[in-house]
Design a protein around this motif. Sequence first.
Motif, short mmCIF file in Angstrom:
data_model
loop_
_atom_site.label_atom_id
_atom_site.label_comp_id
_atom_site.label_asym_id
_atom_site.label_seq_id
_atom_site.Cartn_x
_atom_site.Cartn_y
_atom_site.Cartn_z
N PRO A 68 109.35 32.64 62.54
CA PRO A 68 109.90 31.70 63.26
C PRO A 68 108.92 30.44 63.00
CG PRO A 68 108.74 33.23 64.58
CD PRO A 68 108.87 33.88 63.23
N PHE A 69 107.52 30.44 62.82
CA PHE A 69 106.71 29.25 62.64
C PHE A 69 107.20 28.53 61.28
CE2 PHE A 69 103.83 31.96 65.18
CZ PHE A 69 103.67 30.95 66.26
N THR A 70 107.42 29.47 60.35
CA THR A 70 107.93 28.79 59.13
C THR A 70 109.04 28.16 59.16
OG1 THR A 70 107.37 30.99 58.11
CG2 THR A 70 108.34 29.31 56.65
N MET A 71 110.29 28.84 60.21
CA MET A 71 111.43 28.17 60.56
C MET A 71 111.34 26.70 61.21
SD MET A 71 114.37 29.00 59.63
CE MET A 71 115.86 28.76 60.49
N LEU A 72 110.30 26.80 62.04
CA LEU A 72 110.15 25.68 62.87
C LEU A 72 109.54 24.37 62.22
CD1 LEU A 72 110.92 25.57 65.94
CD2 LEU A 72 108.35 25.91 66.34
N ALA A 78 101.82 25.31 52.22
CA ALA A 78 102.43 26.55 52.64
C ALA A 78 103.72 26.82 52.26
CB ALA A 78 102.10 26.72 54.35
N PHE A 79 104.65 25.71 52.58
CA PHE A 79 106.12 25.89 52.34
C PHE A 79 106.20 26.05 50.76
CE2 PHE A 79 110.19 23.85 51.12
CZ PHE A 79 111.22 24.82 51.82
N ALA A 80 105.69 25.16 50.32
CA ALA A 80 105.90 25.25 48.46
C ALA A 80 105.29 26.63 48.05
CB ALA A 80 105.02 24.11 47.88
N GLY A 81 104.35 27.26 48.62
CA GLY A 81 103.94 28.49 48.29
C GLY A 81 105.13 29.39 48.46
N LEU A 82 105.78 29.45 49.53
CA LEU A 82 106.68 30.28 50.03
C LEU A 82 108.10 30.22 48.89
CD1 LEU A 82 106.97 30.04 53.56
CD2 LEU A 82 106.28 32.11 52.40
N LEU A 83 108.32 28.89 48.66
CA LEU A 83 109.38 28.62 47.77
C LEU A 83 109.09 28.96 46.36
CD1 LEU A 83 112.10 27.13 47.56
CD2 LEU A 83 110.94 24.94 47.04
N ARG A 84 107.67 28.92 46.08
CA ARG A 84 107.61 29.50 44.59
C ARG A 84 107.38 30.95 44.51
NH1 ARG A 84 102.87 25.31 44.21
NH2 ARG A 84 101.58 26.93 45.06
N GLU A 85 107.00 31.48 45.54
CA GLU A 85 107.11 33.11 45.35
C GLU A 85 108.67 33.59 45.35
OE1 GLU A 85 104.47 34.63 48.47
OE2 GLU A 85 105.65 36.29 48.24
N LEU A 86 109.42 32.78 46.29
CA LEU A 86 110.84 33.37 46.23
C LEU A 86 111.58 32.80 44.98
CD1 LEU A 86 113.05 34.05 48.49
CD2 LEU A 86 113.72 31.44 48.26
N SER A 87 111.28 32.05 44.36
CA SER A 87 112.22 31.51 43.22
C SER A 87 111.55 31.92 41.73
CB SER A 87 112.32 29.91 43.15
OG SER A 87 110.99 29.18 43.14
N TYR A 88 110.44 32.61 41.82
CA TYR A 88 109.86 32.97 40.78
C TYR A 88 110.71 34.19 40.02
CZ TYR A 88 106.23 35.03 37.63
OH TYR A 88 105.69 35.60 36.52
#
Lengths: 481, 401, 127
Positions: A202-206, A369-379
């Motif tokens: 939820p924190f990421t979401m928010l 923090a968001f960019a890290g998530l996105l990178r992990e997701l799209s790698y």
Amino acid sequence: MDAELVIVGAGPAGLAAAEIASVHGLNVIVLDEQTKPGGQIFRQPPEGFRVHSWMPDSIYREGKSVLASASTRKNIRWLLGSTVLGTFAAGSNGENSNRIKVVVDTGVLIEEIQTEHLIFATGCHDMAAAFPGWNLPGVMATGGIQAFVKSQQIVPGERFLFVGTHPLQLIVADQVCQAGGHVVGVVFAQQFKRMLSIIRNPFTMLRFSGKFLFLAKTLYRLRNAGVPVSFQESLVRANGDLQVSSIDIASISLDGIVQKNESRRVEADRLGVCYNFLVSSELARQSGAECEWSSQAGGWIVRHNQWMQSSVPGISVAGEVTGVAGADAALEEGRLAALGVLLKKGVLGSTAAARLAEPVRRRLSNINAFAGLLRELSYPGNLLNQLLSDETNICKCEGITAGDIKKALAENSCISSGSAVKLISRTGMGLCQGRYCNYPLTKAIAEYREASENEVGPFTAQFPVKPVLIKKITHKPDEPA
Amino acid sequence: MRNYDVAIIGGGVIGCASAYFLAKAGVSVAIIERGQLNAGASGRNAGSLHFQLEHRLIHNETHLKAQLPHLIPLTLAAIEQWNTLEDELSCDIGLSMSGGVMVAETSEQIRLLERKAKLENRYGLAVELLSAEETLARAPYLGETVQAALYCREEGHCNPRLLTPAFARKAEALGADFFTDTAVMGLDKVGAGWNVSSRIRPGEKASERLEIRAEKVLNASGAWAHEIAAMANIHLPIFPVALMMSVTEPVPVFLKHMVQHVGRKLSLKQVEDGNLLIGGGWSARLQQHAGKWISNAPAKLSLDALKSNLGVASEIVPAVNQLHLLRTWTGITGVTADQLPIVGQVDQTPGFYVAAGGSGFTFGPLYARLLSEEILTGLPSEALQPYSPARFGHVNMYMGN
Amino acid sequence: MNKRIFIGVERPAKVPIEINGDLTETYLNESLATALLAFGITVFNRNRQGDCRGPYCNMGTCFECLVGIQQSRPGEEKTEKAEKDERVEKVQWVRACMTPVTEGLSVVVGDSVDTLNNSSIRGRHGR
């Protein structure tokens, strides 16, 4: 020509750096290969075009406002349509000179600009997945398709298919639809579940609600337009004679194996490939800046300190070239790099610089923090490896295949660095100068030799970092061009 | 401790070719290279096979006359070896011996070519002086300023990307051991042989050591041969010099010769893949720290020298101007006090051999073959006699073991 | 087909360019790649390996969209220097994605092997 600060790249990082530096009174030169500032994300329509609703979404607001405000500043000089070829130490003895000579191809001539401070905000480009048929006309980087639509105002094809791992393909598919194009599918390699897991927190979401909302809107529009979005599938090959006419798609098993033998065929004349992005660190590397490897953040990213200064005195870096993190991060890094230059020049004292940098760093850490998530997701991980066959070009310019590389490594047991494999195989020696093959080659050597990518090392980036007509170099200043 | 008959320091063309010739004779060989094979001058030079006396060697006639009687027999031997090298290595090394022209633009330069031709022909190297018309008929790509050319049928080029690895593969197949990313840190004469102490991956903190015991050591470390020699307590008057080379985009073949200039710094050729390689001895800048050369640092390119180099190339072959420059790079080679290479055993340190210092690409395979014979037989090579380190014996009067 | 977007877009004047000898109208300052796509061309060149190629990155990085630009246009008078010196190049390649359209541009494009070959390099006494 002289400038207090030279910025290479007029994308978000370069623009933000130019704005801050010029506000504090520096005379700035901004260079870019494009004919208008904005970089790839804010790539403007050509001179003389008027587009009524250009990039209207609210997530682009900040970038567009920086673009607008930098564009009006008096002490920024724009050298657009110009290709930076490399840098040299300006003094006769490189050791003792703190001036840098920036060599620029302005289209007709070679110009030399001298400065003590240089920021490379050279961005990134799409990662090219190598698979059978990837060099057929009609296969494009998804970012390239987007540039046709949003900048050139053309729908470059009849039937579009997008395949990859990065959410950008949803945005581009949506833009193509809105411009009247026909999108026959958007294919993700990830499981839908995994895509969702990123937003479970939820924190990421928010924190990043604006971005999620934008993506949700995009998905909603694509669904209304009847565009099928599928998950856990990969491309296998692109088919066609003179140009692409169809693409084979196969499902990916739960353990990540592409089921190549059970493929379905999709007819399309324009395939957008959308995996990750690769940093454009050639200029920084030609200038001697140290790099390190990051599989997820774009290959050979440039090392820097807290003020975005590289290992080379006088040269800073900002934006994607430090690791792909998106336009918001690039804006903040550009600001930080400019503050670093102002501090070094003594325009700002250390207290003032720290005070101005504090909110920038805070925002940057949030964004990262968001960019890290996105990178992990799209790698794409091991996926791209599976798409290669021995006949697939790794180096599209010189026609060096994956099989050629394997053979070179097998026959020459001592060769283990990127530059040595380049030398023996010609990989990376063509016109694009290794921009697409350095990444897959680094990974291939590391895997084959069971070494780390940092041990393999990048290609040595030589002058000129892009090909230049020799007559521009041999031209004598007193003769007409 | 690993035992070998010969330890070769340096994985360039001389080191790898020597490893091949020695291994072929049944000798056990270790090659120690601090970086990657072929990463130095051997892989960075422009691949010229220049059999005529080069620009740098003909500044004064006395020098010329003194050198020719030694040089030409070696040149003829080198030509013979190059003619059979592709068969010997049984692979493509991008070899082309389709002739070379050394051009002249002034009457003074023509006179120099005339004198050079007379001497070269007298000592047995067949060269042909071409008039302006004959030159253009044979080499229509040359510019209008070219007045004459000295043509040597055997000149040409070989691909520096491929030659050294070809020798290395052959040597490895014959049992030679290669240690790359391994830097020699110490050489100790113990008894009749040498203890060679090295570090693997020298840049890293936890680098491992490699200890080798060899009866003989061959110093083939090129521009940095003086540093290795110092480990054997020997002065070697080899001086590193940095040069630049450039390559253009590939284009359809139009230039079949190796082009040199008698009075200006130029070498130019078109390789198999269609690229033009442009060099000729334009300098780059060695990196230094407090007056000492940094031996592992790449030399810095000079923009002014690049402009001049491309300027000469495009004046002599005007089509160069219409091509795109792809890359310019630097390399470091070694020159000696008298411009001649140093090849042979060092008297003050028996069992310590050197092969370095100039024309290492054209003549490297030959030096390697002759020196290998010397190492195997223990008898000094007659042909290499003028290159013996003994001519610098006076600097080592108080050195050695 | 590749369609220009017209809704909500105002463009500058149309200018004539020549594509493989055919005269066509295109918009000033749009990229040559755009003009060629709008003209219906997908294959921009055939490379040295004989493979057909077209735009990939559309940002000046990949060098896949090379096309030939005729340097001296038909009917145009050669300069005195060019007249004397036949070495003046006839076709020079450019990246189509990075080249804005200007009036009178003459482009050589397509899957013919010779599109990018620079005819000048055969030398002044050449064929």
